[in-house]
Design a protein around this motif. Structure first.
Motif, PDB file in Angstrom:
ATOM      1  N   THR A  99       0.831  -1.195   0.000  1.00 56.76           N
ATOM      2  CA  THR A  99       0.000   0.000   0.000  1.00 56.76           C
ATOM      3  C   THR A  99       0.874   1.257   0.000  1.00 56.76           C
ATOM      4  N   ARG A 100       1.922   1.223   0.802  1.00 59.07           N
ATOM      5  CA  ARG A 100       2.824   2.377   0.873  1.00 59.07           C
ATOM      6  C   ARG A 100       3.475   2.640  -0.481  1.00 59.07           C
ATOM      7  N   LEU A 103       0.985   4.038  -2.868  1.00 53.68           N
ATOM      8  CA  LEU A 103       0.637   5.427  -2.541  1.00 53.68           C
ATOM      9  C   LEU A 103       1.755   6.409  -2.907  1.00 53.68           C
ATOM     10  N   GLU A 115      -4.356  11.355   0.022  1.00 62.10           N
ATOM     11  CA  GLU A 115      -4.510  11.534   1.459  1.00 62.10           C
ATOM     12  C   GLU A 115      -5.813  10.890   1.951  1.00 62.10           C
ATOM     13  N   ILE A 118      -5.263   7.150   1.808  1.00 60.02           N
ATOM     14  CA  ILE A 118      -4.407   6.705   2.919  1.00 60.02           C
ATOM     15  C   ILE A 118      -5.228   6.585   4.193  1.00 60.02           C
ATOM     16  N   ARG A 122      -5.744   3.133   6.131  1.00 57.58           N
ATOM     17  CA  ARG A 122      -5.316   3.020   7.532  1.00 57.58           C
ATOM     18  C   ARG A 122      -6.465   2.488   8.400  1.00 57.58           C
TER      19      ARG A 122
END
Length: 180
Positions: A99-100, A103, A115, A118, A122
């Motif tokens: 995911t990181r 992104l 944003e 994210i 999260r």
């Protein structure tokens, strides 16, 4: 070892006490017959003692085997749970890293859009982590309850078996005391 009685001497003693010869002989014959049919010998008691010791030994061995089996099952369940936890952790870490990476590649194109993604990601991951933790805790609790129940059942059965053996032993000792 067989017990011998001087029945003639006993008949004479009873006659001296006022019994007729026929009464004395009948009484002595009845007493000898009763002793022969109901007397427990030292050999009988030793055989019973050996038998009881063997049964107690077998019960102890069975209890030890059951205890060892339960310990193995607990250890295996614990190892399985740890492996599942580790697997889940690795999976989540991989998902987080993926995911990181995704992104970071998208940040350059649309930071505002990312944003919000994210934040959603999260929350989803936290919910999954919390759900996984709750599920694992529930499974651990259920396993613990099952194991405790099985141990209580085993303890109850062993108490009954040992209690039964003690009742038999007390009966044998009581019979011996009465006969002696």
């Amino acid at each position: 070892m067989a017990m011998t009685l001087d029945t003639h001497k006993l008949v004479k003693r009873l006659q001296e006490a006022g019994f007729t010869e026929a009464q004395a002989e009948t009484l002595i014959e009845a007493g000898v017959e009763m002793l022969e049919t109901h007397l427990v010998t030292k050999h009988d008691l030793e055989a019973l003692g050996h038998s009881l010791r063997a049964e107690i030994g077998a019960v102890r061995a069975d209890l030890e085997k059951t205890r060892a089996n339960l310990e193995n099952k607990i250890e295996q369940a614990w190892a399985d749970l740890e492996a599942k936890i580790d697997g889940t952790r690795v999976d989540l870490e991989n998902k987080v890293e993926q995911t990181r990476a995704d992104l970071e590649g998208k940040i350059e194109r649309a930071q505002a859009d990312l944003e919000s993604k994210i934040d959603r990601t999260r929350v989803d991951l936290e919910n999954k982590i919390e759900q996984t933790r709750t599920d694992l805790e529930n499974k651990i609790d259920r396993l613990r309850i099952q194991l405790e129940s099985r141990l209580e059942q085993l303890e109850y059965r062993m108490t009954i078996k040992l209690g039964s053996l003690m009742v038999v032993a007390v009966g044998v000792v009581t019979t011996l005391v009465k006969l002696l």
